[in-house]
Design an enzyme around this catalytic site. Structure first.
Site, mmCIF file in Angstrom:
data_model
loop_
_atom_site.group_PDB
_atom_site.id
_atom_site.type_symbol
_atom_site.label_atom_id
_atom_site.label_comp_id
_atom_site.label_asym_id
_atom_site.label_seq_id
_atom_site.Cartn_x
_atom_site.Cartn_y
_atom_site.Cartn_z
ATOM 1 N N LYS A 45 -33.791 -31.365 70.233
ATOM 2 C CA LYS A 45 -34.080 -31.582 68.733
ATOM 3 C C LYS A 45 -34.234 -30.430 67.973
ATOM 4 C CE LYS A 45 -37.692 -34.118 66.104
ATOM 5 N NZ LYS A 45 -38.943 -34.771 66.314
ATOM 6 N N SER B 195 -38.700 -39.211 63.923
ATOM 7 C CA SER B 195 -38.170 -38.104 63.423
ATOM 8 C C SER B 195 -37.019 -37.549 64.187
ATOM 9 C CB SER B 195 -39.027 -37.092 63.159
ATOM 10 O OG SER B 195 -39.410 -36.489 64.074
ATOM 11 N N SER C 207 -42.523 -40.298 66.817
ATOM 12 C CA SER C 207 -41.092 -39.535 66.633
ATOM 13 C C SER C 207 -40.146 -39.444 67.839
ATOM 14 C CB SER C 207 -41.047 -38.298 65.851
ATOM 15 O OG SER C 207 -41.367 -38.344 64.752
#
Lengths: 485, 505
Positions: free
Chosen positions: A80, A155, A179
């Site tokens: 990420k 996210s 997330s």
């Protein structure tokens, strides 16, 4: 080459193929890059591909495979884009960090490199990990591989979509209020948020420091165990890192759930949970029961306060964590008269609307005169919530709940309704507040979109989650389903 | 604003030109801790260095970097809190103090807020202006990080040096409203004594080098005045840039007088920070503090709380070195005067030199006189700290021994000492090289002769000489040689005896 890659081989299978010399890490990495080239225009998981670095990491493994005994050595994965990797642009999905290259590696990146694994790129996310859809990314929105008109969740939407679309074998996400688990559920993959402190936060760009935790997104439970073996460790650079050495998580896969008591907390099945979701989770509980677990009804009475509590504490910490983006040292700078004006204009242009909203909320709840009513009260509620969990874990070994109330919503569906968007964290955020480990495991479909169930364990009892999740996976076929991307 | 309302802000009638005022002085002191590394990373905490060479992702606050506490810094503050008679918080933690400034890389300073401070409710004993001692209440002793430094370069740009960023800093604040049994600082002299005493304690503990000129010890007094007898506090101003003890007393004195002047002339004190200017010996407004800053303190989530148990605290308390006041008392008990003892203890190194010299079994008063007299004068002249001087305590003791056994006179010794100071040679070496072991010091020999000639038992011989019997001279030469253990130069003795006896004719 004799090796045939279809994009959906598991990380464990890839590791075996490497071990038997059926394939080299370079070939595996090139195959992965080809798969990304073929599908990423549709999914848009990646903010950045680091082909050269990935291939040189692969070559490093191929040159000396024996020296990297880790289960994911030579197996490509993704990070990420809020995880720092030396010399690789890290944007956190924000314009304010566009072009910034960290001069150091995150703790997890050091672990990955020491284990001989390969990082192939950085995945998309909601700006500063604030959001549930990747629609808050300053760059683009990632699409759900199961239906590209739908969001992948967030996210860590880029990481979840990349794994679901077969672009990588594994990916790392971060989970502050859900997330990792929420996009895992939306994309039909396995996502684990470890116990707070189990994985180093060093080098992970902070959203809410007391809640953030790094974890794996993979296509199978076994792969998640391999990632956990690679990334969990005590890191002296993170004061909140747990000092004891982690267990070998793959060992838990060999144990079943006989003797386990699994609690079904009724508060997680209340208003707002879509019927197909509730049904799929209850059916999954039955699967575990048939495998030898005992099911009981339990109650976590304060869990309903979790979401409001989360939306006070996380923005409070964020307002402080994000104050450093002022244009002085790195990232975007908008030149203006004096330094105060430079700060103002840089932050005005550099941050997106959601980030600004959370900074404003966080600033407000920490202000003199409001601190006691909001921040302090939320901390007290957090304590009550933790006690709720302690209490139920005196009655059972694990909890089973839905991960998200619904399946993935359509892109743009909630964009004007931030409240509805935030409701998707209702089942996940209480877990972060209590610092517990929880995994989302694929457990069904509704209208062609995946459903996830959440398994929650006491602190540092990830092994129980692996035991139950693996048992469930062996008894079902959801992990074998593939999106037609 | 109308002229009426402007008038209404003027002094009340009872504050006339004759109203006597008193000052209330609060002291906020920042001491840089003598740790090798910074508070949250391994970077050097040493003063100086090329700009931005003592930095890393942590002290630059780069995204994702996390702090790890320097436990030595915590121990230093704990020691100071114990030495300042504080209650120790068993559980202590850090806060974030949030504000934007270019020299603050994280846009928050990790500090301690409220009663989470390591030490609270302590006191320090100072000498009161009107004699006697005063116990000044200390509100808090806490640990925090320093900021970087803004360098105002030419033109429209500024530069920032982060070498000081996250250097451990201890903050010590006096009580604004004193507890029963404790006093407030009310004069410039007391303010100076407070910082002097505090500096001594910190340097004795070895937690701070106390260099006010380099900014490793920074003192920011806040001052208000009020009519004597009033219970209310006046509006405070804070003074910055006080870089010496002298500046503290002069700055406070100036500010107190300025405030009284303003009030006597019907004006109003503005809450502000004022900067002391050494050259003009005045304070000038830096910035208004009318608006209370909003720092949005909250517990720092990246650091774990600290717990001290009783055993740990007692162990540390027992390990504290002798504190300045105890040392002063010990010196007084040894026979040093109160005033001299006070001067001796002010600088830890001076007191240690004194202790070491005295341990060579020489006279305490003589050592005191040498240390505070000739030695101090030379040290000040050359700007050398005592522990970097070439004169060792043993050498001073040896010199005193040479005077005591009359090898040299006190007057000659001054010259010998100066040479010791410059060359680092031992006094005996210097005296021997100059042939001064044979006593040629005329003053010294003359002193002896005058004494011998005045002795009653020698009067009959003296009378014989004065009556014209020159042979008696031999008797007096013998007496003088005996008194100087045979080391006086006989030729000089002969000449001086003749001179002195002729005077008595």
């Amino acid at each position: 080459m004799s090796f045939k890659y279809d994009g959906f081989m598991t990380a464990a299978e890839a590791s075996k193929a490497l071990a038997s010399r059926e394939v080299s890490s370079r070939e595996l990495t090139q195959a992965t890059l080809e798969r990304i080239a073929a599908v990423d225009s549709k999914v848009k998981s990646f903010l950045k591909i680091i082909e050269d670095q990935a291939l040189s990491q692969a070559d490093r493994f191929d040159a000396n495979p024996q020296s990297f005994p880790g289960g994911l050595a030579g197996v490509p994965g993704a990070l990420k884009d809020n995880i720092c990797m030396r010399g690789i642009e890290t944007t956190c999905g924000s314009l304010i960090l566009e072009g910034w290259q960290p001069p150091y590696d995150a703790g997890v990146v050091t672990q990955i490199q020491d284990s001989g694994s390969v990082v192939i790129g950085k995945t998309n996310l909601d700006e500063f990990a604030m959001g549930s859809s990747t629609e808050n990314s300053a760059y683009f929105t990632t699409c759900n591989p199961w239906n590209t008109r739908h969001v992948p969740g967030g996210s860590s939407g880029g990481s979840a979509a990349a794994v679901a679309a077969g672009e990588v074998f594994w990916a790392l996400g971060s989970d502050t209020g859900g997330s990792i688990r929420q996009p895992a559920a939306y994309c039909g993959v396995v996502g684990l948020k470890p116990t707070y402190g189990r994985v180093s936060r060093y080098g992970v760009i902070a959203y809410a420091s007391s809640l953030d935790q790094i974890g794996p997104l993979t296509r199978t439970v076994e792969d998640a165990a391999l990632v956990m073996n690679m990334i969990s460790a005590h890191d002296p650079k993170d004061s909140t890192s747990y000092p004891e050495a982690p267990p070998d998580y793959t060992k838990s896969l060999k144990r079943d759930v006989s003797g386990f008591t699994i609690g079904i907390p009724r508060e997680f099945f209340g208003q707002g949970i879509a019927d197909p979701v509730a049904q799929a989770v209850m059916d999954s509980a039955t699967v575990l029961e048939r495998s030898g677990a005992r099911l009981i009804d339990v109650s976590t009475p304060n869990v309903g306060y979790g979401l409001p509590c989360y939306y006070i504490l996380a923005p409070a910490e964020a307002s402080s964590n994000l104050a450093r983006y002022d244009g002085v040292r790195y990232g975007m700078r908008v030149e203006a008269g004096d330094h105060a004006e430079m700060f103002r204009q840089t932050r005005e242009r550099g941050f997106g609307a959601e980030v600004k909203q959370r900074i404003v909320i966080g600033t407000y709840v920490l202000s003199a005169g409001y601190y006691d009513a909001f921040y302090l009260k939320a901390q007290q509620v957090r304590t009550l919530l933790s006690r709720d969990f302690e209490q139920v874990f005196s009655q059972c070994d694990l909890l089973i709940t839905p991960t998200v109330p619904t399946t993935a919503f359509a892109i743009g569906e909630h964009i004007d309704d931030p409240f509805q968007m935030k409701l998707s964290d209702v089942c996940t955020s209480p877990v972060n507040l209590a610092g517990l480990p929880a995994m989302s495991v694929p457990c069904g479909f509704s209208d062609g979109l995946p459903i996830g169930m959440q398994l929650i364990a006491p602190a540092f009892a990830e092994e129980r989650i692996f035991q139950a999740a693996y048992t469930f996976e062996q008894a079902t076929d959801y992990h074998k389903a593939r999106p037609s991307i | 604003m109308s002229s009426e309302s402007a008038l209404s802000e003027k002094a009340t009638p009872r504050e006339s030109a004759n109203t006597p005022y008193e000052a209330i002085i609060g002291m906020e002191v920042h001491a840089e801790l003598l740790t090798n590394s910074k508070l949250f990373c391994g970077c050097s905490a040493e003063f100086g260095g090329e700009p931005n060479t003592r930095c890393c992702p942590v002290c630059l606050g780069l995204p994702g970097a996390l702090p790890v506490i320097n436990e030595r810094a915590v121990e230093f503050v704990l020691k100071a809190a114990l030495a300042l008679n504080c209650q120790i918080s068993r559980d202590t933690y850090f806060h974030r103090k949030n504000y934007f400034y270019p020299d603050l890389p994280k846009a928050y300073q990790v500090s301690q807020y409220g009663d989470s401070a390591i030490g609270i409710y302590g006191w320090i004993e100072i000498d009161g202006e009107n004699g006697g001692s005063k116990k000044i209440g200390i509100r808090r002793v806490h640990l925090e990080e320093d900021t970087g430094k803004l360098i105002h370069a030419t033109g429209t740009t500024s530069e920032v040096d982060y070498n000081r960023s996250s250097v451990p800093l201890m903050e010590i604040v006096t009580e604004h409203h004193p507890r029963p049994g404790f006093d407030q600082i009310k004069t410039a002299g007391e303010a100076r004594d407070y910082i002097t005493k505090l500096r001594a304690i910190l340097t004795y503990l070895g937690v701070c080098d106390g260099k006010m000129e380099e900014g490793s010890l920074r003192c920011e007094p806040n001052i208000s005045v009020r009519p004597v007898g009033s219970e209310d506090y006046g509006t405070k101003t804070e003074i910055k840039n006080l870089n010496s003890f002298r500046a503290v007393s002069r700055g406070v004195e100036y500010e107190v007088e300025r405030q009284i002047d303003v009030l006597r002339n019907g004006g109003r004190i503005v809450q502000e920070t004022r900067r002391w200017d050494e050259e003009s010996a005045t304070t000038a407004s830096m910035r208004s503090k009318e608006m209370e800053q909003e720092y949005r303190y909250f517990p720092e989530p990246d650091l774990l709380p600290f717990h001290f148990d009783d055993e740990q605290i007692e162990q540390l308390r027992a390990s504290l070195p002798e504190m300045p006041l105890a040392r002063r008392q010990r010196f007084v008990d040894m026979g040093v005067s109160e005033t001299d003892a006070e001067t001796l203890i002010e600088d830890k190194a001076v007191s240690e030199f004194f202790d070491a010299a005295v341990s060579h079994a020489v006279d305490v008063r003589t050592v005191t006189n040498w240390v505070l007299g000739d030695f101090m004068k030379l040290l000040n002249q050359h700007g050398v700290p005592i522990n970097q001087s070439k004169v060792t305590p043993g050498a001073l003791a040896e010199l005193i021994g040479l005077i005591e056994d009359k090898t040299i006179s006190g007057k000659l010794a001054k010259g010998v000492f100066e040479e010791m100071f410059n060359s680092g040679k031992s006094p005996r070496e210097i005296v021997e090289a100059s042939g001064q072991t044979q006593i040629s010091d005329t003053d010294f020999i003359r002193e002896e002769i005058v004494r011998i000639l005045s002795e009653p038992r020698n009067q009959p011989q003296l009378q014989k000489y004065l009556a014209g019997n020159d042979k008696v001279l031999g008797f007096f030469v013998g007496q003088t040689m005996q008194a100087t253990s045979g080391r006086a130069n006989p030729q000089i003795v002969n000449e001086l005896l003749k001179e002195e006896m002729e005077k008595l004719r």
